[in-house]
Design a protein around this motif. Structure first.
Motif, mmCIF file in Angstrom:
data_model
loop_
_atom_site.group_PDB
_atom_site.id
_atom_site.type_symbol
_atom_site.label_atom_id
_atom_site.label_comp_id
_atom_site.label_asym_id
_atom_site.label_seq_id
_atom_site.Cartn_x
_atom_site.Cartn_y
_atom_site.Cartn_z
ATOM 1 N N ILE A 6 0.853 -1.187 0.000
ATOM 2 C CA ILE A 6 0.000 0.000 0.000
ATOM 3 C C ILE A 6 0.888 1.236 0.000
ATOM 4 N N PRO A 7 0.783 2.071 -1.030
ATOM 5 C CA PRO A 7 1.603 3.290 -1.047
ATOM 6 C C PRO A 7 1.036 4.362 -0.112
ATOM 7 N N VAL A 8 1.925 5.094 0.528
ATOM 8 C CA VAL A 8 1.561 6.295 1.287
ATOM 9 C C VAL A 8 1.977 7.482 0.431
ATOM 10 N N VAL A 9 1.018 8.351 0.102
ATOM 11 C CA VAL A 9 1.312 9.415 -0.857
ATOM 12 C C VAL A 9 1.020 10.790 -0.261
ATOM 13 N N MET A 10 1.553 11.814 -0.930
ATOM 14 C CA MET A 10 1.270 13.191 -0.538
ATOM 15 C C MET A 10 -0.216 13.471 -0.764
ATOM 16 N N PRO A 11 -0.943 13.905 0.277
ATOM 17 C CA PRO A 11 -2.391 14.144 0.115
ATOM 18 C C PRO A 11 -2.658 15.390 -0.717
ATOM 19 N N LYS A 12 -3.903 15.504 -1.157
ATOM 20 C CA LYS A 12 -4.345 16.714 -1.847
ATOM 21 C C LYS A 12 -5.437 17.365 -1.010
ATOM 22 N N TRP A 13 -5.205 18.598 -0.618
ATOM 23 C CA TRP A 13 -6.172 19.346 0.183
ATOM 24 C C TRP A 13 -6.680 20.517 -0.633
ATOM 25 N N TYR A 70 7.190 17.709 -2.200
ATOM 26 C CA TYR A 70 6.684 16.665 -3.087
ATOM 27 C C TYR A 70 5.366 17.106 -3.700
ATOM 28 N N SER A 71 5.148 16.710 -4.941
ATOM 29 C CA SER A 71 3.884 17.022 -5.597
ATOM 30 C C SER A 71 2.784 16.115 -5.055
ATOM 31 N N VAL A 72 1.555 16.525 -5.269
ATOM 32 C CA VAL A 72 0.405 15.751 -4.827
ATOM 33 C C VAL A 72 0.460 14.346 -5.424
ATOM 34 N N GLN A 73 0.192 13.338 -4.607
ATOM 35 C CA GLN A 73 0.189 11.922 -4.979
ATOM 36 C C GLN A 73 1.592 11.333 -5.144
ATOM 37 N N ALA A 74 2.634 12.093 -4.794
ATOM 38 C CA ALA A 74 3.990 11.536 -4.833
ATOM 39 C C ALA A 74 4.131 10.460 -3.757
ATOM 40 N N LEU A 75 4.967 9.463 -4.029
ATOM 41 C CA LEU A 75 5.173 8.357 -3.101
ATOM 42 C C LEU A 75 6.021 8.806 -1.914
ATOM 43 N N LEU A 76 5.486 8.616 -0.698
ATOM 44 C CA LEU A 76 6.199 9.011 0.515
ATOM 45 C C LEU A 76 6.556 7.831 1.406
ATOM 46 N N GLY A 77 5.828 6.729 1.278
ATOM 47 C CA GLY A 77 6.097 5.585 2.129
ATOM 48 C C GLY A 77 5.439 4.320 1.614
ATOM 49 N N ILE A 78 5.775 3.206 2.242
ATOM 50 C CA ILE A 78 5.262 1.898 1.836
ATOM 51 C C ILE A 78 4.732 1.149 3.060
#
Length: 370
Positions: A6-13, A70-78
């Motif tokens: 499961i990827p952890v990604v930069m959220p979009k607000w 990081y841009s929105v939806q960029a991969l930050l963790g696993i």
């Protein structure tokens, strides 16, 4: 094994967020993550906020580095169970393709905001998911605020139906009228609802916006299916007059920042960008006069004049931050027939500090009404 990763990604607000700074991780590799657990802090050009985990799992890899943008939806963790090998995680990271939203162009973002002519000047609004079925939500901000006060709430509510958020007259990017009155505010919201053919809606109001919601319910009961009142004005006499006067009078970053910090339990959420955005609004011609006019009507002698009638007719939810220093949380218990929720570690802007909890409460309340 890819389906177990499961990827952890930069959220979009909100509508315009394109990137954010990962300022701090709150978890370590090897930690078991719970849904809604705070896992990191992110700062955007609007505000800093905690990020809660949308998924549960074992944090196997932190990809994002503190301090990097990081841009929105960029991969930050696993997130992945132990049975997934490090090699499989490496392969997943190497092959990760950042999701893109074809609608997320500058033109589309710009078109998410529209303007409408009313008797009290041109107002800015955002009508999200306008063609969806279901009862609409109408979001009304408070004194000195704008529709960006709903940054963390728009998308969650839009999953259930259309959402209208408005810059009230003399607020945000709406036209400034120096002699604006309270009646002008609620009447403008009612007119906007008519022009957009919303019909009966779930009204959600923050602070002064809560008072506006209840006035619309009183004057036009056919327009209101439910009420969600967040840190609402009109439920007692007490208000922090130092905040009201400080907000009106502040003319510099130095003077404005401590005033804005009164809105949050965590003063660190008030970023330089947030202060600059509010200061830009405050420096528009006529804003000080308009806010002073409103304050003189609503808060004469440093006390709230307008009161919400009790009991109130529509099904009503009251939400408050326990550490609210602008309007005390004790006011939350004023309406005997309303559901009341007080959230700890949150101040006046509880819909931003505790967005996930607030969104869940509003959705549960409104779905029960539907």
């Amino acid at each position: 094994m890819r389906e177990k990763i499961i990827p952890v990604v930069m959220p979009k607000w909100g509508l315009s967020m394109k990137e954010g700074t990962l300022t701090q991780w709150h978890v370590e590799e090897g930690d078991t993550i719970r849904v809604a657990q705070v896992i990191m802090d992110v700062e955007t050009d609007k505000i800093a906020s905690e990020v809660e985990a949308p998924d549960a799992g074992l944090l196997r890899r932190k990809v994002g580095k503190e301090g990097d943008v990081y841009s929105v939806q960029a991969l930050l963790g696993i997130l992945a169970p132990l049975e997934v090998t490090d090699e499989e995680i490496d392969t997943f990271i190497a092959a990760f393709v950042q999701p893109t939203n074809d609608d997320d162009t500058d033109d589309e973002v710009a078109s998410a905001y529209a303007f409408m002519e009313t008797d009290h000047g041109r107002i800015r609004y955002s009508h999200i998911n306008a063609d969806a079925s279901g009862t609409p939500y109408v979001l009304i901000h408070g004194f000195g605020g704008d529709l960006d006060n709903w940054l963390f709430n728009l998308d969650a509510l839009a999953e259930q139906g259309p959402v209208l958020a408005i810059d009230l007259p003399s607020h945000g990017q709406s036209q400034i009228n120096t002699d604006i009155g309270f009646d002008d505010l609620w009447k403008t919201v009612a007119v906007a609802m008519d022009k957009l053919n919303l019909g009966a809606a779930h009204l959600v109001g923050h602070s002064m916006g809560g008072l506006i919601c209840t006035e619309i319910a009183k004057q036009h009961p056919d327009k209101v299916k439910s009420l969600s009142l967040i840190s609402s004005a009109g439920l007692g006499e007490v208000i922090n007059n130092d905040y009201i006067c400080g907000f009106i009078d502040a003319e510099s970053r130095k003077n404005l920042k401590p005033v804005l910090q009164l809105l949050f339990a965590d003063s660190g959420l008030v970023t330089r960008s947030l202060v600059d955005d509010v200061l830009k609004y405050k420096r528009l011609d006529g804003v000080t006069q308009a806010l002073s006019s409103l304050a003189n009507q609503l808060f004469p002698d440093g006390k709230q004049r307008n009161r919400i009638p009790s009991p109130i007719a529509p099904p009503t939810l009251v939400i408050w931050g326990e550490q609210d220093t602008v309007i005390p949380a004790s006011h939350a218990h004023t309406l005997p027939n309303a559901e009341c929720c007080i959230l700890s570690q949150a101040g006046h802007m509880v819909q931003m500090e505790k967005a996930n909890e607030v969104n869940a409460m509003i959705l549960a309340h409104t779905q029960a009404v539907n």
